[in-house]
Every structure is written in structure tokens, then in C-alpha cells.
Design a protein around this motif. Structure first.
Motif, mmCIF file in Angstrom:
data_model
loop_
_atom_site.group_PDB
_atom_site.id
_atom_site.type_symbol
_atom_site.label_atom_id
_atom_site.label_comp_id
_atom_site.label_asym_id
_atom_site.label_seq_id
_atom_site.Cartn_x
_atom_site.Cartn_y
_atom_site.Cartn_z
ATOM 1 N N ASP A 165 0.873 -1.182 0.000
ATOM 2 C CA ASP A 165 0.000 0.000 0.000
ATOM 3 C C ASP A 165 0.904 1.224 0.000
ATOM 4 O OD1 ASP A 165 -1.913 1.910 0.216
ATOM 5 O OD2 ASP A 165 -2.862 1.135 2.026
ATOM 6 N N ILE A 166 1.087 1.841 -1.166
ATOM 7 C CA ILE A 166 2.005 2.974 -1.286
ATOM 8 C C ILE A 166 1.403 4.261 -0.765
ATOM 9 C CG2 ILE A 166 3.264 1.958 -3.215
ATOM 10 C CD1 ILE A 166 1.595 3.651 -5.098
ATOM 11 N N SER A 167 0.137 4.244 -0.356
ATOM 12 C CA SER A 167 -0.488 5.461 0.174
ATOM 13 C C SER A 167 -0.262 5.621 1.672
ATOM 14 C CB SER A 167 -1.995 5.447 -0.117
ATOM 15 O OG SER A 167 -2.631 4.361 0.556
ATOM 16 N N ARG A 168 0.305 4.621 2.330
ATOM 17 C CA ARG A 168 0.516 4.669 3.770
ATOM 18 C C ARG A 168 1.931 4.238 4.120
ATOM 19 N NH1 ARG A 168 -5.022 1.722 6.049
ATOM 20 N NH2 ARG A 168 -6.524 3.158 5.047
ATOM 21 N N GLN A 169 2.296 4.547 5.358
ATOM 22 C CA GLN A 169 3.558 4.062 5.885
ATOM 23 C C GLN A 169 3.449 2.569 6.203
ATOM 24 O OE1 GLN A 169 6.431 5.652 6.191
ATOM 25 N NE2 GLN A 169 5.721 7.710 5.625
ATOM 26 N N ALA A 170 4.571 1.894 6.240
ATOM 27 C CA ALA A 170 4.569 0.470 6.574
ATOM 28 C C ALA A 170 4.053 0.284 7.990
ATOM 29 C CB ALA A 170 5.988 -0.094 6.454
ATOM 30 N N VAL A 202 3.558 -2.765 -6.759
ATOM 31 C CA VAL A 202 2.141 -2.531 -6.535
ATOM 32 C C VAL A 202 1.475 -1.842 -7.727
ATOM 33 C CG1 VAL A 202 2.548 -0.312 -5.395
ATOM 34 C CG2 VAL A 202 0.496 -1.612 -4.847
ATOM 35 N N LYS A 203 2.217 -1.046 -8.492
ATOM 36 C CA LYS A 203 1.639 -0.386 -9.655
ATOM 37 C C LYS A 203 1.480 -1.332 -10.840
ATOM 38 C CE LYS A 203 3.364 4.258 -8.610
ATOM 39 N NZ LYS A 203 4.202 5.382 -9.092
ATOM 40 N N GLY A 204 2.199 -2.415 -10.852
ATOM 41 C CA GLY A 204 2.110 -3.358 -11.949
ATOM 42 C C GLY A 204 2.924 -2.996 -13.153
ATOM 43 N N ALA A 255 9.298 -12.490 -2.865
ATOM 44 C CA ALA A 255 8.135 -11.740 -2.396
ATOM 45 C C ALA A 255 8.513 -10.275 -2.330
ATOM 46 C CB ALA A 255 7.661 -12.243 -1.029
ATOM 47 N N SER A 256 7.520 -9.400 -2.482
ATOM 48 C CA SER A 256 7.779 -7.960 -2.490
ATOM 49 C C SER A 256 6.762 -7.246 -1.617
ATOM 50 C CB SER A 256 7.721 -7.408 -3.925
ATOM 51 O OG SER A 256 6.441 -7.637 -4.500
ATOM 52 N N TYR A 257 7.194 -6.080 -1.117
ATOM 53 C CA TYR A 257 6.288 -5.221 -0.334
ATOM 54 C C TYR A 257 6.692 -3.778 -0.573
ATOM 55 C CZ TYR A 257 3.746 -3.001 3.426
ATOM 56 O OH TYR A 257 2.892 -2.188 4.137
ATOM 57 N N GLU A 258 5.669 -2.918 -0.722
ATOM 58 C CA GLU A 258 5.895 -1.499 -0.950
ATOM 59 C C GLU A 258 4.953 -0.673 -0.104
ATOM 60 O OE1 GLU A 258 7.347 -0.112 -5.135
ATOM 61 O OE2 GLU A 258 5.649 -1.450 -5.416
#
Length: 904
Positions: free
Chosen positions: A26-31, A282-284, A330-333
Motif C-alpha cells: 500500500d504505497i499510500s501509507r507508511q509500513a 504494486v503499480k504493476g 516476495a515484495s512489499y511497498e
């Protein structure tokens, strides 16, 4: 000090087979603070890592059993609906971790550290599974009363696809989604396209798209055959945010399938062998693939030209980060955090920056356990363990010239103990005198007596099991240990309850010991604001330590709480008062203690040989989890030999009318302190009696720690004291701090280790702090130029070149990098901190009358045994892949001599 580098421990690091993040990007929030990474290994162990804004630390390990394995991992999160009057809101609930292995799906209990429940598909062995995307309500949509839980979809060996339900905290097979075809081809990969559509890849080279509502196959695509004529095996399928399907197969090709009509859009041949796993941002617009050829390949979406109907892709980068096959990724943003994690046969998780991969370094996490699986004794015995085996070695002493005193190898394997329990060993410890070994699994605790003898000049060892009380033996424990004097056994259960029992040695060394009938149950301090997403997991005890005189027991947990107990009274083996103490009758003796009476009421602490364990002071909660604890005591080290006790016995205490059974009330000296090292590498010293910061800790806050230590990325594994010198070590480093000296107070910005950057007009100085220069997006640090400054957006290559529609060479911008932010006020805050520390140091002199100089040094150590005016700090990165550091001693050495560290 004699240092042995023991390279004979054959620890087999298990390879990584699965990685999974607990949250979706979720790039709109902090981790979120509860973000975790689960790493599954071939031996059935599951590691939980806390990213903590780039300070990766291994919090716990969920041990497997002999013959078990982890093939895939997936997280789900329960959701509840809160009714706030006219409006309903969604609240995130408990996080749940599922794994597949040995043909079944099981749920891992984070708090219990074991398997909570398991489910069979009833249609053959499970080869792959995936969790349904979480429910997300749009702004215009009304939140329903009952939100369905996330489903699990599994592909079986027979070709069937089965749905599993996780409603109400259960795990059960719900329905058969797609029966196997007549060929009965294995389902090797599966993923969710959305909450209602599933994509599965088969062994026969087919990809099927299924609707879970109608249970129908929407489309079937075939990969065809390779140039050699063999059938492609679909090892991995993933779906991008726009619905595009991406597949990786045994031919080494990455295939892109259209999101609307499921036609083949593009095939990219970037791997030289099978593509095993795929992930994306996340944007693809970025795809990453890993495979058997050790390559990690990044693909970038090319901007669409006018008149172009389908988006094209190009290879942006490929590099071999791993030494062997790469199995999973695996990835996380999120805001400020963007990382790709991959793992494989080389057993080390690899962190790659995704958002700024051209201006940041990659990083490898340790492949060795965070908790050292090593224990030593003063008679030069070395204990190591893995799986369900305990290995005991003997390290012979060396002569003055450095040669071995005996004409033999550097070590002898005395014996190997294999537990009957099939579960992997959680913890083990060898007693200081080398006579006992205590070990624990998730189901039981075992105690062994070691008897040594010499036959024909060869040292041998035999072991026998010692019966423990049933409440202790038949329950698993996360941590176990033996006190330095050999009189007490302690075990930390998975519910964080500490069990302490008395060990009674036999009349001679060959006779079996016995266990006192009474058991002390100690309850540590727990977090009051438990996170509902993890439950009791956040209160898990991460480390436990006992003082050298065996009278102080300290625990630290993941929430940052520290709890200590002290042993009151003098040992009297002739007493008959071995029952739970009446707290009301003993209130007079405990009145001088600074601990809270409310906390003592929670502990079931019986009197054992006129002694009892009582809660010490209440300590402040630290900012992060506790990595290691060390107890520092003033005066000479006590003699911990069981044969020559220092404690007086048979103390005559006169009964009174209100207290017919008086007990001696003896607490540690006021100078007894606890050194705590946290996950953010903060070092704090607290008093056992008062629970407050010690004078040394007030004069030396963690912000004054040497810059070399603060910049170390690998977290510390353990620490120990050698005189006044504190030795800390990680998997690749050893660090020493002299606690008899104060750290220098920085007076200029260059003393903080980063230098000063001038503005264009050279009139105003701006400094980049150490955190800003070293911090990236969750992986490695920023790439520095020759001036040791972070690379700006213009200094690094900014795109990839490809052939456009008209055959012209064009450049695509891959990332929008920004120069690191500069802090104008940071140096002013640190100047104020330096003034505060200087004021504290100028308040007075030391308790022993030794005055301090301006730089914080003093003439003698705290205990008078410091090794002169040596360096305040020492660091080395010479020893790589440190399995653990133990303390050895010659047979002729007295137990009061300083210990000798031994890297292994």
C-alpha cells in the motif's frame, strides 16, 4: 585472553523454500508496525523477521519436526465490522500464517510457536496454495454486516483444485472448485486474479482461469512445447494489478497474457533455466523473476505510444545475487519502504531495493540463527544442537607457544545425544561445570547428566536422562537454562511463564541428581496494549539471563519489557519449610523491596530450602524488542562452584508472634545492574533494585554510541562481560565497549561521522545525518560516490534502452529519485544533547571517589580490574559467519578468573 576459532561445527543451514509478507503493498501509507516477513525453510522451520524500517531482526523461529518441510507460505487477516451509529467501519483483526508441506495445509500459531491446526484436501497431496485477497470496501459501497473471511485455494497432485475456509478461526476443506481432467496433471502453481477468479498452472503446460462462484473454467491457455519437443511446466503464475497474467515455465521464458482476452502478448527469454517464481510492484509496471540459473531479472513496462494497443515489456536488469538456485521471491511497498526478498539453496534471504534499485545497495540477511545454538563450560566442553540432536565436543587447552598440549586434533567429538521427540530442539544449555545438559522442544523438556572418563588416554563421555517433574517435563519451553552454580533449572514456556526448580546433586559425581518437589512459577511483565493482530505473540520472551551468583533472573520480551526476580534468603538444606510462603506473614521481610506488591501477588513462589524468588523493581518499557541481556555486578565475581558455596547456611532466625517461620531477606547489592541491548542497537543500563537508569547510562545515552557500532546493519546475537569490557557480536562482526570510560561528547558535526555539506553560496552549512545517509527503502544503504555522498538522481543511469516502433533507440525512465533530505535542525538538537550529557558528567565524581576528566576517562575500572588505559572501543569484521561465542577455561583455572571468548 586466548581466542580459539573453532571451524569444526558442521551446522547445516537449511535452504529457503518460501517467503511471504504479512500485509499487502500500500504505497499510500507508511509500513505498519506489525509488518512481518515469514521465511520458510526446507527442514520445516519458519522464521519471523521484523523489517522495522530497514533494521531487520529475527524475532522468533517456529520450529518444525523431523521429516517436515515448508513448500509455501501465506498470510490472512481476520476482519470485523464496527457499528458507529449510522456508519459501519472495518477493523483489521488477527493475523494468521498458513503453510503447506508434506501434502497438507497447516496453520502456524505465532504465540504457541507450533502447529495450531491442519487440514487435508481429501483429493490428494497439496502442491500449491494461495490466500484470497482481503476484502476492501469502496467509498460508495455500504459495508455489509458479515464480511466473509479470506479463502485458501489449493492445487493438488491429482489435478483437483480445492477451496479451504478460515471462518471463525478454523481451517477446513470447503468445496471442490475444479475437478481433475482425464490426464490428472499436477497443479504446480496457483494465484488469485481477484476475489472471485483463480489462475492455475499445470504440469502439462496448461494455464486455466476459473470462477469460484460458478465453478467454471473461463479460459484455458497452452504454453506449447519447447524447441526440444518437451512440454513446458508452469512453475509460477502471478497477476498484476490490472489483471494481466504473468507465467514462468521450465523453458526459462516469462510470458505475458492479456487481461481481457487472455491471449499471449509477449514472451521474454531472460533466464537460461527454469523460472521458479515471479513477483511485481504494486503499480504493476515492474516484474521480477527468479530461477534455477541464479538470476534475478527485472522487467519494466514500456510507455505506450500513440496507436499502440497493448503494453510491451523490456528487460531492465539481471544479476546473480545468489550462489545457488533461487526458489522464491516476495515484495512489499509502502511510503518509504520498497523491498524485494528472495531466497534459495544458499539459505540467506536477499534484500533488493525496488523503488531505487539503481541508487541503493542490496543486502543479505544472516543465514545463521539469531539465538546462538551454542553453549560452553569452564572445563572446555562445547555443546551445539540442531534438528533433534545434541553434539558435545572437547576443545583441548593450548600451550604457551600456541601449540596443542596433546598430540591430537583441535577437538574431540565426545558424544551425540538424539532426542526421542521428533520435534526440533528449541533451546539447550550446558552447565558451567559440564555435568548437566538441559534441552527443550515445543512438547517436552529433558535433562541429561554427562559423565566423563578417560580410557586408554582417550576422553569419552556418557549421558543418562534425569527424571523431571511431570508439569515441567511434559510441557515445551522456548528457553531453558542452568544457573552458574548448578543449583537451579529454569524454563520459559510458550505462554511466557517462567518455571524455576531446584537441582539437588547426588552424594558423589556419578550418582544421579534429584529435583526438589516445589516449583516456582514466575509471571513476567506483559504489554498492556497488546496488538489484537498478534495476540500474545508480542509478549513473547526473546532472551533470558541469570547473574554469575545465581541470585538474579532477568527476562526480556519482544514488546520491550524487562522483568527481573531476585533470590531472597540463605540456603538451608535442613529446613522443613518447603511450602508456598504466606505472603501476609512475610510482609515485614519484603517491606524493604522496591518491587510492587501487586506484581508479587501474581507469582506462585514457594519457599525452597529457606529461599524464594521475588519480583524485583519495575523497569521502564524500552522502545523496541530486547535482543540480549547481561547482568553487571560490582566486586569480585563469586565462586560459582557447587562444591564450595559462598552463601552462609543454617542461619538462625527467631520466630515471632506474627511470623512463626521467618526467612532471611537478602537482595543484590545496589550496584547490580542490567545491560539491555535492543533491536535498534540501543544500550541501556538499569538498576535491579531501583529500576532506574544507572549513572553510567545517564552519562552515556545510546545516541553517543560510536558511529561504527550504530552503522552496523546486522543485529547483535549476544553479549557478555569480560571485566569492564562489554563484548557484543553478530553473524559477521565483534565489537567491544569499555564501560569504565565515558564516550566522547561530539563538539562538531564531523564528530557524528557524516561531515558537513555546504550550500551553493557556502554560507549556510547543512548536515546529512547518519540515519539519512545510510537509510534506504528497506534493503541496503545508499550507493555513495567517491566523496562518500549518496548518489543523486543525475549521477546514476536513469533508464533502459530499447528499440522503439520506428527502430529508433529510446530511453525509458525507471524511477523518480530524489536527493536525500537535509536536516537543518538536527545538528542543533545534538548540540543540546551534548550539553546535557556534559552537565550530567560535571555533576560530581564517581561513587569510589575517582574524578572524571573532560573526555570522560578515568584512571581505574569499576571493579579495579580493568586492563589499563586501553581503547574505548574495538571492532573487527574478520570473523565471518559467527555461529556463536562461548567461554572456555583450563581445568587448572579457577572459576573466578576472567572468561575467555571463543568465536565459533
Amino acid at each position: 585472553m586466548d581466542i580459539h576459532r573453532c571451524r569444526f561445527v558442521p551446522y547445516p543451514p537449511p535452504s529457503i523454500s518460501a517467503v511471504a509478507f504479512s500485509h499487502q503493498s500500500d504505497i499510500s501509507r507508511q509500513a505498519p508496525k506489525d509488518l512481518r516477513l515469514a521465511v520458510g525453510r526446507e527442514n520445516g522451520d519458519v522464521e519471523l523477521w521484523n523489517p522495522d524500517n530497514g533494521r531487520w531482526s529475527q524475532e522468533s523461529v517456529l520450529r518444525g519436526s523431523v521429516g517436515s518441510s515448508i513448500d509455501q507460505l501465506a498470510w490472512t487477516q481476520d476482519i470485523t465490522v464496527e457499528d458507529n451509529g449510522d456508519r459501519r467501519s472495518i477493523k483489521a483483526g488477527r493475523l494468521r500464517l498458513f503453510s503447506s508441506g508434506a501434502g497438507i495445509i497447516s496453520e502456524c500459531s505465532l504465540s504457541a510457536g507450533s502447529q495450531a491446526r491442519r487440514a487435508d484436501s481429501n483429493f490428494g497431496e497439496v502442491w500449491c496454495f494461495a490466500a484470497q485477497p482481503p476484502y476492501r470496501a469502496s467509498k460508495s459501497e455500504q459495508v455489509p454486516d458479515d464480511i466473509p473471511s479470506q479463502l485458501l485455494v489449493a492445487g493438488c497432485q491429482s489435478g483437483d483444485i480445492v477451496l479451504f475456509s478460515t471462518t471463525d478461526g478454523e481451517l477446513r476443506s470447503q468445496q471442490l472448485l475444479c475437478p481433475a481432467s482425464t490426464k490428472k496433471s499436477k497443479v504446480l502453481s496457483i494465484t488469485w486474479r481477484d476475489r472471485n477468479t483463480v489462475v492455475a498452472g499445470y504440469e502439462d503446460g496448461l494455464i486455466r482461469v476459473l470462477d469460484i462462484r460458478s465453478r467454471k473454467v473461463l479460459r484455458q491457455m497452452s504454453l506449447g512445447k519447447t524447441s526440444e519437443g518437451s512440454t513446458c511446466v508452469v512453475w509460477s503464475v502471478k497477476c498484476l494489478s490490472d489483471g494481466t497474467i504473468v507465467s514462468g515455465d521450465s523453458s526459462g521464458e516469462l510470458k505475458i497474457w492479456d487481461a481481457n482476452n487472455f491471449s499471449l502478448v509477449q514472451r521474454l527469454k531472460s533466464h537460461q533455466a527454469d523460472v521458479l517464481d515471479i513477483t511485481s510492484n504494486v503499480k504493476g509496471d515492474q516484474i521480477y523473476s527468479v530461477g534455477v540459473d541464479r538470476r534475478t531479472v527485472a522487467y519494466q513496462a514500456i510507455p505506450m505510444q500513440p496507436g499502440q494497443k497493448k503494453r510491451k515489456w523490456a528487460e531492465a536488469m539481471h544479476r546473480r545475487y545468489h550462489d545457488h538456485d533461487t526458489k522464491c521471491a516476495a515484495s512489499y511497498e509502502s511510503q518509504g519502504f520498497s523491498v524485494l526478498v528472495s531466497g534459495g539453496m544458499d539459505a540467506s534471504p536477499m534484500l533488493l531495493p525496488m523503488r531505487n534499485w539503481q541508487s541503493e545497495n542490496h543486502r543479505s540477511l544472516p543465514h545463521l540463527p539469531q539465538q546462538p545454538q551454542l553453549s560452553t563450560s569452564r572445563n572446555r566442553l562445547l555443546l551445539t544442537w540442531w534438528s533433534n540432536e545434541l553434539h558435545i565436543y572437547e576443545v583441548p587447552p593450548r600451550q604457551d607457544d600456541g601449540e596443542l598440549s596433546l598430540a591430537r586434533d583441535d577437538y574431540d567429538l565426545l558424544t551425540t545425544i538424539r532426542l526421542k521427540d521428533e520435534h526440533h530442539i528449541q533451546s539447550a544449555q550446558l552447565s558451567r561445570d559440564g555435568r548437566y545438559i538441559i534441552a527443550s522442544t515445543s512438547k517436552a523438556v529433558r535433562l541429561f547428566q554427562v559423565r566423563r572418563s578417560v580410557v586408554d588416554g582417550i576422553s569419552i563421555a556418557r549421558s543418562r536422562s534425569v527424571q523431571l517433574p511431570t508439569p515441567l517435563q511434559d510441557h515445551g519451553a522456548r528457553h531453558v537454562g542452568i544457573s552458574p552454580d548448578g543449583r537451579w533449572l529454569f524454563a520459559v514456556r510458550f505462554d511466557s511463564t517462567v518455571i524455576v526448580v531446584k537441582l539437588l546433586a547426588g552424594s558423589d559425581p556419578k550418582s544421579a541428581p534429584t529435583i526438589h518437589a516445589q516449583m516456582a512459577r514466575l509471571s513476567p511483565t506483559s504489554s498492556e496494549d497488546d496488538d489484537e493482530r498478534f495476540g500474545n505473540y508480542i509478549n513473547q520472551i526473546s532472551t533470558v539471563q541469570m547473574s554469575a551468583d545465581s541470585r538474579v533472573l532477568v527476562t526480556g520480551d519482544l514488546s520491550g519489557h524487562i522483568t527481573a526476580w531476585t533470590l531472597e534468603g540463605h540456603e538451608d538444606t535442613s529446613t522443613t519449610l518447603d511450602a508456598p510462603t504466606d505472603k501476609s506473614s512475610n510482609s515485614s521481610s519484603s517491606g524493604s523491596s522496591s518491587s510492587d506488591s501487586d506484581d508479587d501477588e501474581d507469582d506462585d513462589t514457594p519457599t525452597i530450602h529457606a529461599q524464594r524468588w521475588t519480583r524485583a523493581a519495575t523497569f521502564p518499557r524500552l522502545d523496541s524488542s530486547i535482543l540480549s541481556l547481561c547482568i553487571r555486578q560490582a566486586g569480585p565475581s563469586p565462586n560459582t562452584s557447587p562444591q564450595s558455596p559462598k552463601q552462609p547456611t543454617n542461619i538462625a532466625l527467631h520466630p515471632t508472634r506474627h511470623n512463626p517461620h521467618p526467612l532471611a531477606n537478602e537482595h543484590p547489592t545496589p550496584n547490580t545492574t542490567i545491560l539491555a541491548l535492543t533491536a535498534d542497537h540501543s544500550l541501556v543500563e538499569l538498576s535491579v533494585i531501583t529500576g532506574k537508569l544507572s549513572d553510567w547510562s545517564r552519562r552515556n545515552p545510546s545516541s553517543l554510541l560510536p558511529i561504527r557500532f550504530r552503522n552496523i546493519r546486522d543485529r547483535a546475537m549476544d553479549m557478555f562481560l569480560h571485566g569492564n569490557r562489554l563484548w557484543m557480536y553478530g553473524c559477521s562482526w565483534v565489537y567491544m565497549l569499555d564501560l569504565s570510560h565515558d564516550f566522547p561528547v561530539p563538539t562538531t558535526s564531523s564528530d557524528y561521522g557524516e561531515g558537513v555539506l555546504a550550500t551553493a553560496n557556502e554560507k549556510k552549512r547543512k548536515r546529512i545525518t547518519a540515519a539519512a545517509a545510510a537509510k534506504g527503502t528497506g534493503a541496503g544503504s545508499r550507493i555513495l560516490n567517491h566523496r562518500k555522498r549518496p548518489v543523486s538522481g543525475l549521477a546514476a543511469p536513469t533508464g533502459i534502452k530499447y528499440k522503439g516502433e520506428q527502430g529508433m533507440l529510446e530511453v525509458v525512465d525507471l524511477e523518480g529519485r530524489m536527493a536525500p533530505a537535509e536536516d537543518d535542525d538536527a545538528f542543533g538538537e545534538e548540540e543540546a544533547l551534548g550539553a546535557l550529557v556534559k552537565m550530567r558528567r560535571d555533576e560530581g565524581v564517581e561513587a569510589n571517589g575517582t574524578s572524571r576528566t573532560n573526555d570522560g576517562r578515568k584512571g581505574s575500572g569499576r571493579n579495579g580490574d580493568n586492563e589499563g588505559e586501553g581503547p574505548i572501543e574495538y571492532a573487527t569484521f574478520r570473523y565471518r559467519a559467527i555461529f556463536g561465542i562461548g567461554v572456555l577455561g583450563n581445568d587448572s583455572d579457577g572459576l573466578d578468573l576472567p572468561p575467555r571468548p571463543t568465536p565459533t
